[in-house]
Design an enzyme around this catalytic site. Structure first.
Site, short mmCIF file in Angstrom:
data_model
loop_
_atom_site.label_atom_id
_atom_site.label_comp_id
_atom_site.label_asym_id
_atom_site.label_seq_id
_atom_site.Cartn_x
_atom_site.Cartn_y
_atom_site.Cartn_z
N LYS A 79 -1.57 4.88 -4.71
CA LYS A 79 -2.37 4.41 -3.58
C LYS A 79 -3.44 5.46 -3.24
CE LYS A 79 1.47 2.06 -1.19
NZ LYS A 79 0.92 0.71 -1.02
N ARG B 79 8.80 -6.28 -4.45
CA ARG B 79 9.31 -7.54 -4.98
C ARG B 79 10.32 -7.29 -6.11
NH1 ARG B 79 3.29 -9.37 -6.23
NH2 ARG B 79 3.10 -8.07 -4.36
#
Length: 486
Positions: A259, A333
């Protein structure tokens, strides 16, 4: 200190309309409060305050707060109970003023809804200052009068549950590691005889063949933990439980798909899903709700290292499906895929998972509501009705086949962990991915990325991690328990 509510006047003459506690106090001080209020300017607007000193020996400071319209109820446009929200906001402001005056105790007018007043007080005063030498004075809110003590106590428990989630989310990632998170929750549940907590180590995760979860965890030096909580509040311990699943990434660097550094510190709260579902179970136990709940939280860090997942790697989930990891920052996920497969072992009445899953959810709804993707209208209705009462809203999002195709059309594996048109409908493709690991007919996925933190949008929460939607999950569980009773 004392906090009293006053309603906006229906007519233009501006005479203050007190709550019953306000009226009683005004009589006690021979009408001085009403007289002073009318002297010091225009009528009090919603959420605004006036402070009076020396009116009564028991209360050196009295804060009068504006509650808005007297008969505000459910606002169809806003999807919440406006009266309750007004009380929460007003009481929070009043209590903070007492805190600024450095008084150790505040009595709070129930304002016609003691539960909402207690929530406003306890949520409004909360601040994470564990690691500072200079702390704000601690203020203990209590009910003024004794008429609604049961509702007040319920509000305190609801708010303390959300504050627990806020504490876990706000704490730095070196203080809340996977094992410390699990131990903190275990300690909170220690006093309940009908709760069992299992802190599952990496060896157990391996025997469960949770390859997707392990693939995320292997990039970090912190070992993963699978936290499993059994709350047996139902009349029969064999009754089908409600299963809560929460994403527990205690720090998310993005892994190899790193990120940007700006704002990365907020990713200490990427375990917000685990924090809210575990706090909801702690609250359910404190309320002694008559139903069985199982909580599952896969806990790990997502870090870049020589052992981390690489873009293009293919891993195998617990149900045997292969997953192509096209972006290592779509890691939540992967944890949830294995936890959802495991959740099917419990013959659940419903499976509800919560996760700070996608930046796309924040883009779609901002901090106004939690996005809910569900295959069950029954489940949706319960969540929606619960959120109207708590003011911590939910909004239904689509689970169309349109999105499923975008994750199953994958060159190397059964599914890709991002949609093939990567920027389009990111929250929806993430939900479509999770659906590949669900066969239960009552399942809901709550994407809480947009409600993770609060700047100033929710007036009764200070700036910082929000702990939302803990109270909505509790209210939902409470409604479910009434369902099974009836």
């Amino acid at each position: 200190g004392l906090v009293l509510g006053v309603y906006s006047s229906e007519k233009d003459d501006g005479a203050a309309q007190f709550t019953s506690a306000g009226d009683a106090f005004d009589r006690l001080v021979s009408g001085k409060l009403r007289a002073l209020l009318s002297l010091c300017g225009p009528p009090l607007k919603k959420g605004k305050t006036r402070v009076f000193y020396g009116l009564h020996q028991d209360f050196p400071s009295v804060v009068v707060v504006g509650l808005g319209k007297k008969n505000a109820g459910i606002n169809e446009q806003e999807n919440w109970n406006e009266g309750k929200e007004n009380i929460r906001a007003a009481v929070a402001v009043g209590c903070r003023q007492i805190q600024d005056l450095e008084l150790p105790c505040v009595e709070v007018d129930p304002c016609g809804d003691a539960q909402a007043a207690a929530e406003g007080a306890v949520l409004g005063l909360h601040e994470y200052n564990e690691l500072k030498q200079k702390k704000k004075p601690v203020v203990t809110p209590q009910l003024h009068g004794s008429a609604e003590s049961e509702a007040w106590q319920k509000g305190v428990i609801y708010a303390e549950g959300q504050n627990l989630a806020r504490y876990l989310m706000e704490a730095p990632a070196n203080y809340i590691t996977p094992i410390k998170f699990a131990e903190h929750i275990e300690q909170k549940l220690r006093s309940f005889s009908n709760v069992k907590v299992h802190i599952r180590p990496e060896s157990w995760i391996t025997t469960q063949e949770m390859g997707a979860f392990l693939s995320v965890a292997k990039g970090s030096a912190e070992p993963p933990i699978f936290l499993e909580i059994h709350y047996l509040g139902g009349a029969n311990t064999n009754d089908s439980p409600l299963v809560f699943v929460g994403k527990g990434v205690t720090f998310d660097s993005g892994g190899i798909s790193l990120k940007p550094s700006s704002g990365m510190d907020a990713m200490r709260a990427d375990m917000g899903g685990a924090a809210t579902v575990c706090s909801a179970i702690v609250t359910a136990a404190a309320l002694n709700l008559p139903l069985n709940i199982i909580g599952l939280a896969p806990l790990c860090e997502n870090m870049p290292s020589g052992k981390a997942n690489k873009p293009g790697d293919v891993i195998r989930a617990k149900n045997g499906k292969t997953i192509q990891v096209d972006n290592t920052d779509a890691e939540g996920r992967l944890l949830l895929a294995d936890a959802l497969c495991y959740a099917h072992n419990f013959n659940a009445r419903a499976i509800v998972n919560a996760a700070t899953l996608t930046g796309a959810m924040d883009v779609a709804l901002g901090s106004a509501a939690t996005g809910v993707f569900t295959n069950s209208s029954w489940l949706w209705t319960h969540l929606y009705e619960a959120s109207i009462l708590t003011g911590d809203r939910v909004w239904r999002m689509p689970l169309f086949e349109h999105y499923t195709k975008q994750v199953t059309d994958c060159p190397l594996a059964d599914v890709s962990n991002i949609g093939k048109y990567s920027r389009a409908g990111g929250a929806c493709t993430a939900a479509a991915f999770l659906k590949q690991f669900v066969t239960a007919s009552h399942w809901a996925h709550l994407d809480i990325a947009g409600v993770m933190s609060n700047k100033d949008e929710v007036p009764y929460l200070r700036k910082g991690m929000a702990g939302r939607p803990t109270r909505t999950l509790v209210e939902f569980a409470a409604r479910l328990s009434q369902d099974s009773h009836n």
